[in-house]
Scaffold this active site. Structure first.
Site, PDB file in Angstrom:
ATOM      1  N   CYS A   2       0.822  -1.210   0.000  1.00  0.00           N
ATOM      2  CA  CYS A   2       0.000   0.000   0.000  1.00  0.00           C
ATOM      3  C   CYS A   2       0.856   1.260   0.000  1.00  0.00           C
ATOM      4  O   CYS A   2       0.872   2.019   0.975  1.00  0.00           O
ATOM      5  CB  CYS A   2      -0.926  -0.017   1.213  1.00  0.00           C
ATOM      6  SG  CYS A   2      -1.872  -1.533   1.286  1.00  0.00           S
TER       7      CYS A   2
ATOM      8  N   TYR B  41      21.930  -5.721  -2.937  1.00  0.00           N
ATOM      9  CA  TYR B  41      20.998  -4.753  -2.348  1.00  0.00           C
ATOM     10  C   TYR B  41      19.538  -5.131  -2.634  1.00  0.00           C
ATOM     11  O   TYR B  41      18.688  -4.283  -2.862  1.00  0.00           O
ATOM     12  CB  TYR B  41      21.347  -3.319  -2.816  1.00  0.00           C
ATOM     13  CG  TYR B  41      22.787  -2.977  -2.492  1.00  0.00           C
ATOM     14  CD1 TYR B  41      23.166  -2.776  -1.167  1.00  0.00           C
ATOM     15  CD2 TYR B  41      23.762  -2.927  -3.485  1.00  0.00           C
ATOM     16  CE1 TYR B  41      24.499  -2.530  -0.851  1.00  0.00           C
ATOM     17  CE2 TYR B  41      25.091  -2.674  -3.173  1.00  0.00           C
ATOM     18  CZ  TYR B  41      25.453  -2.476  -1.847  1.00  0.00           C
ATOM     19  OH  TYR B  41      26.764  -2.233  -1.526  1.00  0.00           O
TER      20      TYR B  41
HETATM   21  C1  LIG Z   1      28.695   0.050   0.500  1.00  0.00           C
HETATM   22  C2  LIG Z   1      30.145   0.050   0.663  1.00  0.00           C
HETATM   23  C3  LIG Z   1      30.947  -0.733  -0.168  1.00  0.00           C
HETATM   24  C4  LIG Z   1      30.395  -1.574  -1.282  1.00  0.00           C
HETATM   25  O1  LIG Z   1      29.906  -0.815  -2.356  1.00  0.00           O
HETATM   26  P1  LIG Z   1      29.463  -1.559  -3.690  1.00  0.00           P
HETATM   27  O2  LIG Z   1      28.836  -0.516  -4.526  1.00  0.00           O
HETATM   28  O3  LIG Z   1      28.494  -2.609  -3.326  1.00  0.00           O
HETATM   29  O4  LIG Z   1      30.686  -2.112  -4.347  1.00  0.00           O
HETATM   30  C5  LIG Z   1      32.302  -0.757   0.079  1.00  0.00           C
HETATM   31  N1  LIG Z   1      32.852  -0.038   1.079  1.00  0.00           N
HETATM   32  C6  LIG Z   1      32.116   0.737   1.887  1.00  0.00           C
HETATM   33  C7  LIG Z   1      32.783   1.486   2.974  1.00  0.00           C
HETATM   34  C8  LIG Z   1      30.742   0.814   1.704  1.00  0.00           C
HETATM   35  O5  LIG Z   1      30.019   1.587   2.516  1.00  0.00           O
END
Ligand SMILES: *Cc1c(COP(=O)(O)O)cnc(C)c1O
Length: 423
Positions: free
Chosen positions: A352, A381
């Site tokens: 919703c 993700y």
């Molecule tokens: C989210 C994150 C990643 C991974 O990013 P990707 O886009 O999934 O490769 C690596 N290092 C840090 C510190 C992050 O916050």
């Protein structure tokens, strides 16, 4: 290498029919390819082989234990952002001595847990955090390995909600504070400066932000060494692009061409923290059409997967390829144009909220109640950002390996939804 291919109007993951999996396990259903996960890890490892990198897969992209185990068996290490993620890495049986621990708000318990686990380094994001790590290391009689997270003030040119390397966002510290804190580390027997950490954002489909970040790291490392630090690591974070549409993301080798010479010049070890680029195209989300309705001059395809399963379209306006599992029209090369024998549709979930959609105004074949749909590039993700909003149980996750497959997370039941509540 794409393990998700159509053969005679039937989608396969490696050698397994996706509709057969949906028949056996129901929908929503997550289907992962082991071969793709391993392939993407190896692509990065090979591209950077000249500097013998430590690839710390970013657990937050997809933290399923079986996927962590597959990567660990390949020699991959891990980047964690919480005690919970570190717990998962340990449960997967991985070596924790190559783990990097990032995040702006590490609690005392998390710091203690990481020190007990003998991790490679803390990516430290502020002075109070550095003080807390020093105090706890002192209490435990340990020397804490740290890297200070520099905010390089580099524009990754990505979504506002996923850029992290620019002045004015909450991550890391500017160069002045970085250098002040480095001095503080030098004077503190509980701390050892192992390197520098930078993470610009995600996804970054160009190499220039990495070149800029690596060059900043190189100059900082030189300065630190001149002050007497034994700094030996440059951690350039994650953020490598993913092909959500066609070929918008450069392969790992193109990033490596830019980064490797700078690391060699710095005479440093390289750590990387890729998440999305390893897991993203290793997984799809399979749903079933519940109803098709026509309203306000539009066609709405209502499916049983929702923003509670995959929130990226609602949160970041993300584009995901979406196509029937047994299509009446062959999947196109380009999903963003008008496709022959298709008409426009919004593909939405049952939650919703108006933001509960996977695709809007998409050229899409005719589908009917009961048809299966595949949402691609859902391996990163996806499940990790899923929720039980609207009291929707999370779906099954299946890992395919050639012509074999197994459940790696079972579907949640109604009982699971209330299991932690008390009346
Ligand atoms: C989210 C994150 C990643 C991974 O990013 P990707 O886009 O999934 O490769 C690596 N290092 C840090 C510190 C992050 O916050």
């Amino acid at each position: 290498m794409d393990p998700f291919q159509y053969q005679n109007s039937e989608l396969f993951c490696e050698d397994v029919s996706v509709s057969a999996l949906a028949e056996e396990f129901g929908t929503p259903l997550w289907v992962y390819s082991k071969a793709k996960l391993v392939h993407e890890y190896q692509q990065i490892q090979n591209a950077f082989a000249a500097v013998d990198p430590v690839i710390c897969y970013s657990v937050k992209a997809n933290s399923n234990l079986s996927l962590l185990k597959v990567l660990s068996e390949q020699g991959c290490s891990f980047d964690v952002v919480s005690g919970g993620e570190l717990y998962r890495v340990r449960e997967a049986g991985a070596d924790t001595t190559k783990v990097a621990f990032a995040g702006v708000g590490k609690t005392d318990d998390e710091i203690r847990f990481a020190l007990e686990s003998d991790i490679l380094m803390f990516n430290v994001e502020s002075e109070p955090e550095l003080d807390a790590i020093s105090r706890i290391a002192g209490e435990m009689g340990k020397v804490a390995p740290v890297a200070l997270r520099l905010n390089p003030d580099v524009d990754g040119k990505t979504h506002e909600k996923t850029t992290t390397g620019r002045k004015g966002n909450k991550f890391g510290m500017d160069i002045e504070r970085h250098n002040e804190l480095a001095d503080k580390v030098l004077a503190d027997p509980n701390l050892e400066l192992r390197g520098i950490h930078l993470h610009i954002g995600s996804p970054i489909n160009t190499t220039d932000p990495y070149r800029q970040a690596a060059e900043k790291a190189l100059s900082v490392v030189r300065e630190l060494r001149s002050k007497g630090h034994q700094t030996n690591w440059i951690n350039l974070g994650g953020g490598f692009g993913l092909n959500y549409k066609n070929d918008e993301a450069p392969p790992a080798s193109v990033y490596a061409e830019v980064i490797v010479p700078i690391i060699q010049e710095a005479e440093c070890r390289l750590a990387l923290e890729p998440g999305r680029s390893i897991a993203g195209n290793s997984g799809i989300l399979v749903s079933e059409v519940i109803f098709v309705k026509y309203e306000g001059g539009k066609r709405f395809v209502i499916q049983d997967a929702a923003m509670t399963d995959l929130i990226r379209p609602a949160m970041y306006d993300s584009f995901h390829k979406l196509w029937p599992v047994n299509p009446s029209v062959p999947a196109p090369e380009d999903f963003e144009v008008e496709i022959e024998n298709c008409s426009l549709a919004d593909i939405v979930g049952p939650v919703c909220e108006s933001s509960d959609y996977f695709a809007k105004g998409r050229s899409f074949p005719n589908v009917n109640r009961g048809d299966l749909l595949a949402t691609f590039s859902a391996g990163a993700y996806g499940t990790v950002m899923s929720s039980n909003y609207n009291s929707r149980p999370r779906g099954t996750e299946v890992l395919v390996d050639g012509n074999e497959y197994k459940i790696i997370r079972r579907r949640e039941s109604y009982e699971d939804l209330v299991a932690h509540e008390r009346v």
